[in-house]
Write an enzyme that holds these catalytic residues in place. Sequence first.
Site, PDB file in Angstrom:
ATOM      1  N   LYS A  87     -10.462 -26.221  38.039  1.00 44.10           N
ATOM      2  CA  LYS A  87     -11.897 -26.532  37.505  1.00 44.10           C
ATOM      3  C   LYS A  87     -12.180 -25.789  36.013  1.00 44.10           C
ATOM      4  O   LYS A  87     -11.827 -24.583  35.851  1.00 44.10           O
ATOM      5  CB  LYS A  87     -12.577 -25.873  38.596  1.00 44.10           C
ATOM      6  CG  LYS A  87     -13.857 -26.455  38.649  1.00 44.10           C
ATOM      7  CD  LYS A  87     -14.555 -25.757  40.169  1.00 44.10           C
ATOM      8  CE  LYS A  87     -16.078 -26.428  40.367  1.00 44.10           C
ATOM      9  NZ  LYS A  87     -16.572 -25.746  41.291  1.00 44.10           N
TER      10      LYS A  87
HETATM   11  C1  E4P Z   1     -19.536 -27.128  42.270  1.00 42.74           C
HETATM   12  O1  E4P Z   1     -18.528 -27.414  42.535  1.00 42.74           O
HETATM   13  C2  E4P Z   1     -20.321 -26.117  42.487  1.00 42.74           C
HETATM   14  O2  E4P Z   1     -19.434 -25.113  42.926  1.00 42.74           O
HETATM   15  C3  E4P Z   1     -21.460 -26.051  43.339  1.00 42.74           C
HETATM   16  O3  E4P Z   1     -21.804 -27.354  44.112  1.00 42.74           O
HETATM   17  C4  E4P Z   1     -22.634 -25.396  42.918  1.00 42.74           C
HETATM   18  O4  E4P Z   1     -23.794 -25.471  43.879  1.00 42.74           O
HETATM   19  P1  E4P Z   1     -25.001 -24.541  43.871  1.00 42.74           P
HETATM   20  O5  E4P Z   1     -25.986 -24.780  42.759  1.00 42.74           O
HETATM   21  O6  E4P Z   1     -25.551 -24.344  45.117  1.00 42.74           O
HETATM   22  O7  E4P Z   1     -24.709 -22.946  43.353  1.00 42.74           O
END
Ligand code: E4P
Length: 217
Positions: A87
């Site tokens: 990622k």
């Molecule tokens: C995506 O891969 C992120 O980990 C995640 O969806 C972030 O979500 P949040 O806005 O609830 O922190």
Amino acid sequence: MKFFIDTANLDQIKEAASLGVLDGVTTNPSLMAKEGIKGEAAVLAHYVAICNLVDGPVSAEVLSTDFEGMVREGEALAKLHKNIVVKIPMIKDGIKAIKYFTDKGIKTNCTLVFSAGQALLAAKAGATMVSPFIGRIDDSNWDGVQLIEQIVQIYENYGFGTEILAASIRSGLHIVQCAEAGADIATCPLSSIEALFKHPLTDIGLAKFLEDSKKMA
Ligand code: E4P
């Protein structure tokens, strides 16, 4: 549509996997820190533990923000397990790193995407997945689902193979709206997946059937 769970909590991952509808996992540094995972060895071991619970893609995020650092970290992460997806944040060096990994056959998830232009760059670099954060867009009074629709249209126009992973999901309704918009994947907290089960008429109908079943005895 594939369902990923957005957590580093092993119990929640087990719970979602037991439903039989879980296709993968996404994590991020905030989610890992929330579980109290500290130090490189513990972090790497935790990713392996997650991979052993779910037979599907597991996104593990690099912490570097320069090309060389992202490449070094991403290569180490990719070696951990065949299901690891590296990622990478949507920044200039991130796009360069995604292109590098694409050429090497290493899967990537371009994260922190908030605009169609960013999603276009991720696809051109060959990202396996792109993560538009729809909940955070809604939080800033813009329309997160509309961004999913825009990206779906752009990717269709040019036949990009990058999968659209709707992230920052806040509710069951978000999942349904992303499905309508054509997202390939939704990564959700367990609570949003569980929200999909709920309908008062299901509960009322089941109670009535169970009551009437007593007359069959
Ligand atoms: C995506 O891969 C992120 O980990 C995640 O969806 C972030 O979500 P949040 O806005 O609830 O922190």
